[in-house]
Design a protein around this motif. Structure first.
Motif: not given
Ligand code: 13P
Ligand code: SF4
Length: 306
Positions: A89-91, A107-111, A116-121, A288-289
């Motif tokens: 996924v891209v930002q 919502v970010c899948y742990v995979n 990428i996690k740092s962009w999510a809630d 954030p992640a």
């Protein structure tokens, strides 16, 4: 001294503990202190007393361990054990969705990578995604990166608007529904147990959809004796441990995760001895992640597995 004894000795000397995912090779699962699905491994990583955690899985798992236990040394037995979906996924996808919907939850899948996690809630795993999405106050949800898990969540939580991005797991996406049907024709009594990363055609054939531990738990508790398993072949080791009387069948094209199969006993002994392949997360992403994973643990704390 054989390699298993060597690993045991090094573990004692270094105060290390070995965590393994159900997809790694049987001999690795056999020597691990803990074996489980992604959610179980994340929960454990947050609370283990040992100085060193050896993560037998793909890199996002080691990274999650480090994010939840930043003061620990986290070692990966193979630095190239990776999950292709973790990068899919891209930002801009996140930025555009945030612009379009004021109340959006990402919502970010742990995979996924720490970046990428740092962009999510909030993070989710396949065992808690439905519950967590259901319980979020937001109506609009961008679910990254797995399109198949996102679609499954959207079906289970129809009251929410789920925006689906286009990542996928090659192992589960490429599974052939026709090959599952062939097994069903050969074993008509068998229950089909599928991981939600599978494509919709395969999921449409499933009697039960669940995480790796959900699949193993279903087989152990259902009282049935024959199962067609639509996930990576590594789960067979624990399925046979838990259900020695049952028969398990896979699609003719055996689903194998190359990243998971890079983990070997030799690799484990080597990193325990040398301290090589330490997981480091860039400072800019770590806080954030880590927060998205901690939020997942909070939101999932009273939920069962699916
Ligand atoms: P689980 O969280 O169900 O163990 O799945 C992890 C994974 O990588 C599936 O492909
Ligand atoms: Fe990634 Fe698929 Fe391997 Fe799971 S099975 S680690 S999603 S490539």
């Amino acid at each position: 001294m054989d390699i298993r004894e060597k690993i045991e000795q090094l573990k004692q000397e270094k105060d290390a503990v070995i965590l393994a995912h159900y997809y790694v090779a049987p001999e690795v699962q056999a020597i691990a202190d803990y074996v489980g699905d992604s959610f179980y491994l994340s929960k454990l990583a947050a609370g283990l007393p040992n100085k060193i955690l050896v993560f037998c899985g793909v890199s996002f798992m080691g990274e999650s361990g480090k994010l939840l236990s930043p003061d620990k040394t986290v070692l990966m037995p193979d630095r190239d054990a990776d999950c292709p979906m973790a990068h899919m996924v891209v930002q801009e996808t996140v930025q555009e969705a945030r612009k379009a919907y004021e109340d959006l939850a990402v919502v970010c899948y742990v995979n996924s990578t720490a970046e990428i996690k740092s962009w999510a809630d909030v993070c989710v795993t396949s065992s808690n995604a439905v519950q967590i999405v259901k319980n979020l106050p937001n109506e609009h949800i961008l679910f990254i990166p797995d399109k198949n898990l996102a679609r499954h969540v959207a079906q289970q939580v129809p009251e929410k608007h789920i925006i689906i991005s286009d990542g996928y797991c090659p192992v589960h996406e490429n599974m052939k529904a026709a090959e599952i049907k062939e097994q069903k024709a050969l074993h008509p009594q068998a229950k089909v147990l599928a991981h939600p990363e599978c494509n919709p055609q395969v999921l449409g054939l499933a009697d039960h959809i669940g995480s790796t531990s959900g699949i193993i738990g279903y087989a152990a508790e259902s009282g049935e004796k024959e199962f067609i398993i639509a996930t990576e072949e590594g789960v067979l080791y624990e399925l046979q441990n838990k259900c020695p009387e049952a028969s398990f069948y896979f699609a003719e094209t055996r689903p194998v995760c190359e990243g998971m199969k890079r983990i070997t006993l030799e690799g484990i002994a080597h990193v325990l001895k040398t301290g090589e392949n330490e997981v480091c997360v860039e400072d800019v992403y770590a806080a954030p992640a880590g927060d998205t994973l901690k939020r997942m643990l909070e939101l999932a704390s009273e939920k069962g597995r699916s």
